[in-house]
Design a protein around this motif. Structure first.
Motif, mmCIF file in Angstrom:
data_model
loop_
_atom_site.group_PDB
_atom_site.id
_atom_site.type_symbol
_atom_site.label_atom_id
_atom_site.label_comp_id
_atom_site.label_asym_id
_atom_site.label_seq_id
_atom_site.Cartn_x
_atom_site.Cartn_y
_atom_site.Cartn_z
ATOM 1 N N ARG A 1 7.785 6.383 6.407
ATOM 2 C CA ARG A 1 7.368 5.774 5.151
ATOM 3 C C ARG A 1 7.287 6.856 4.078
ATOM 4 N NH1 ARG A 1 2.319 1.960 7.316
ATOM 5 N NH2 ARG A 1 3.465 1.043 9.087
ATOM 6 N N TYR B 1 1.955 3.280 -0.252
ATOM 7 C CA TYR B 1 1.300 2.809 -1.482
ATOM 8 C C TYR B 1 0.550 1.494 -1.246
ATOM 9 C CZ TYR B 1 1.255 0.868 -6.297
ATOM 10 O OH TYR B 1 0.917 0.306 -7.509
ATOM 11 N N GLU C 1 9.347 -0.621 -2.923
ATOM 12 C CA GLU C 1 8.970 -1.708 -2.022
ATOM 13 C C GLU C 1 9.807 -2.959 -2.291
ATOM 14 O OE1 GLU C 1 4.703 -2.128 -2.077
ATOM 15 O OE2 GLU C 1 4.535 -0.480 -0.638
ATOM 16 N N SER C 2 10.151 -3.194 -3.561
ATOM 17 C CA SER C 2 11.032 -4.323 -3.883
ATOM 18 C C SER C 2 12.412 -4.131 -3.279
ATOM 19 C CB SER C 2 11.148 -4.484 -5.406
ATOM 20 O OG SER C 2 9.909 -4.862 -5.972
ATOM 21 N N GLU D 1 6.413 0.605 -6.508
ATOM 22 C CA GLU D 1 6.622 -0.846 -6.492
ATOM 23 C C GLU D 1 8.105 -1.194 -6.536
ATOM 24 O OE1 GLU D 1 4.018 -2.494 -9.494
ATOM 25 O OE2 GLU D 1 2.220 -1.739 -8.477
ATOM 26 N N PRO E 1 9.945 1.308 2.900
ATOM 27 C CA PRO E 1 8.520 1.366 3.251
ATOM 28 C C PRO E 1 7.833 2.587 2.634
ATOM 29 C CG PRO E 1 9.865 1.991 5.127
ATOM 30 C CD PRO E 1 10.820 1.504 4.078
ATOM 31 N N THR E 2 6.599 2.401 2.183
ATOM 32 C CA THR E 2 5.825 3.477 1.567
ATOM 33 C C THR E 2 4.368 3.393 2.024
ATOM 34 O OG1 THR E 2 4.935 2.393 -0.423
ATOM 35 C CG2 THR E 2 7.245 3.058 -0.500
#
Length: 351
Positions: free
Chosen positions: A245, A68, A60-61, A57, A65-66
């Protein structure tokens, strides 16, 4: 998927689209590539899932890119919710999660053609097309501890140090070092950049390097803010229609090496315990790995003539506290009933 995570497919990936699945984190552990060891570490799986979700998280913030999708809230599942309907952000989980929801990409077979031909990466990439898990681990290092393989593979000058020889003790690097190793071969091996470029397929090796440095920066900053030193780690990546990613799990005590007040706070604690307590097994593993080099088989474990012993109860309790107290301290939230990180680290020093 791995020896310590169970892999659950909800919707399989195809050449045209990503699928959906979940990692179920168990309390099993593995050291020296052995696979599942003879015992388990209570609450280890929940600790790793919590830390991994927290880091995803944060990534992503930061715009990284992931794959998850969230965590499965165990409190909701206990009330009868379908796990896929209980997926959400970590903050909404009613208890420490043990399942992480992810997007799935294709993972083709990697054929082994024997000692002369080696592994057939062309076949792997033909099957993977433009949607596959890159068959590399991208390793980043902020420090070089005693015993690091980097000391054997490089000179200090190769990593920006103005020294003629490696000094004793942990060495802090002026800039992170990024390396590439194999992911699906029976024995991991480090690759030259040219070799890694071939193994990566259409995924860009420079982009993999940049992505690893970005992940390292995010994890290092979080660790420092919680009082940890982030020493090294790795990422795995999926390639999806031209985009890389971050995959697998990031920034846990299994994937990365952290220290707190000079004491290791990672799976390294277990490795060192075996080196001290059962050195004959560690040596047997090393000998078995060497024995299959340049042979038709790569199955070294089948010829290892020593089995690992189980961890004593007091060691298991200490390691459990290390994982849970560490997760609390790293995330800044009290997810587990655990001692303070200072108490947990002091107990490790007494092992």
């Amino acid at each position: 998927m791995t020896s310590v995570k169970e892999f659950r497919v909800v919707e399989p990936a195809t050449a045209e689209a990503l699928g959906r699945g979940r990692f179920a984190f168990t309390d099993a552990y593995s050291v020296f590539d052995w696979g599942r060891m003879p015992d388990t570490i209570p609450r280890k799986g929940a600790s790793l899932c919590t830390m991994g979700a927290f880091n995803f998280e944060r990534l992503e913030s930061a715009g990284i890119p992931t794959h998850y999708r969230g965590v499965v809230d165990p409190a909701a599942v206990e009330t009868g919710a379908d796990p896929e309907d209980a997926v959400g952000p970590l903050k909404d989980s009613g208890a420490p999660p043990t399942e992480m929801a992810i997007e799935l990409t294709q993972v083709p077979d990697l054929p082994y053609e024997g000692s002369d031909a080696g592994y057939d990466y062309d076949a792997f990439h033909t099957a993977g097309g433009a949607n596959y898990l890159v068959p590399l681990e991208v390793v980043f290092r902020n420090t070089v501890p005693v015993g690091s393989s980097l000391r054997r593979r490089a000179e200090p000058s190769d990593v920006g140090l103005g020294l003629d020889a490696w000094p004793e003790g942990v060495v802090e690097l002026p800039e992170p070092v990024v390396e590439f190793s194999t992911k699906y071969e029976r024995q991991d091996r480090y690759l030259s950049r040219a070799e890694a470029d071939r193994v990566a397929g259409v995924a860009d090796i420079d982009a993999l390097d940049t992505l690893a440095r970005d992940v390292n920066r995010v994890v290092t900053e979080q660790a420092a803010g919680a009082g940890f030193v982030h020493e090294d780690g790795k990422i795995e990546c999926c390639y999806v229609d031209g985009e890389l990613r971050v995959a697998d799990v990031v920034g846990t005590f299994d994937e990365n090496r952290f220290s707190y007040g000079g004491t290791q706070v990672s799976k390294e604690v277990i490795r060192q315990w075996y080196k001290r307590t059962q050195p004959e097994w560690v040596e047997a593993v090393s000998n078995a790995k060497r024995a299959v080099e340049n042979h038709e088989t790569d199955d070294w474990r089948s010829i290892c003539d020593v089995e690992p012993i189980a961890l004593p109860e007091d060691v298991l309790a200490t390691v459990t506290d290390l994982y849970t107290a560490g997760a609390n301290a790293y995330t800044g939230e009290t997810w587990f009933d655990a001692p303070s990180i200072e108490e947990a680290v002091a107990a490790v020093d007494d092992l």
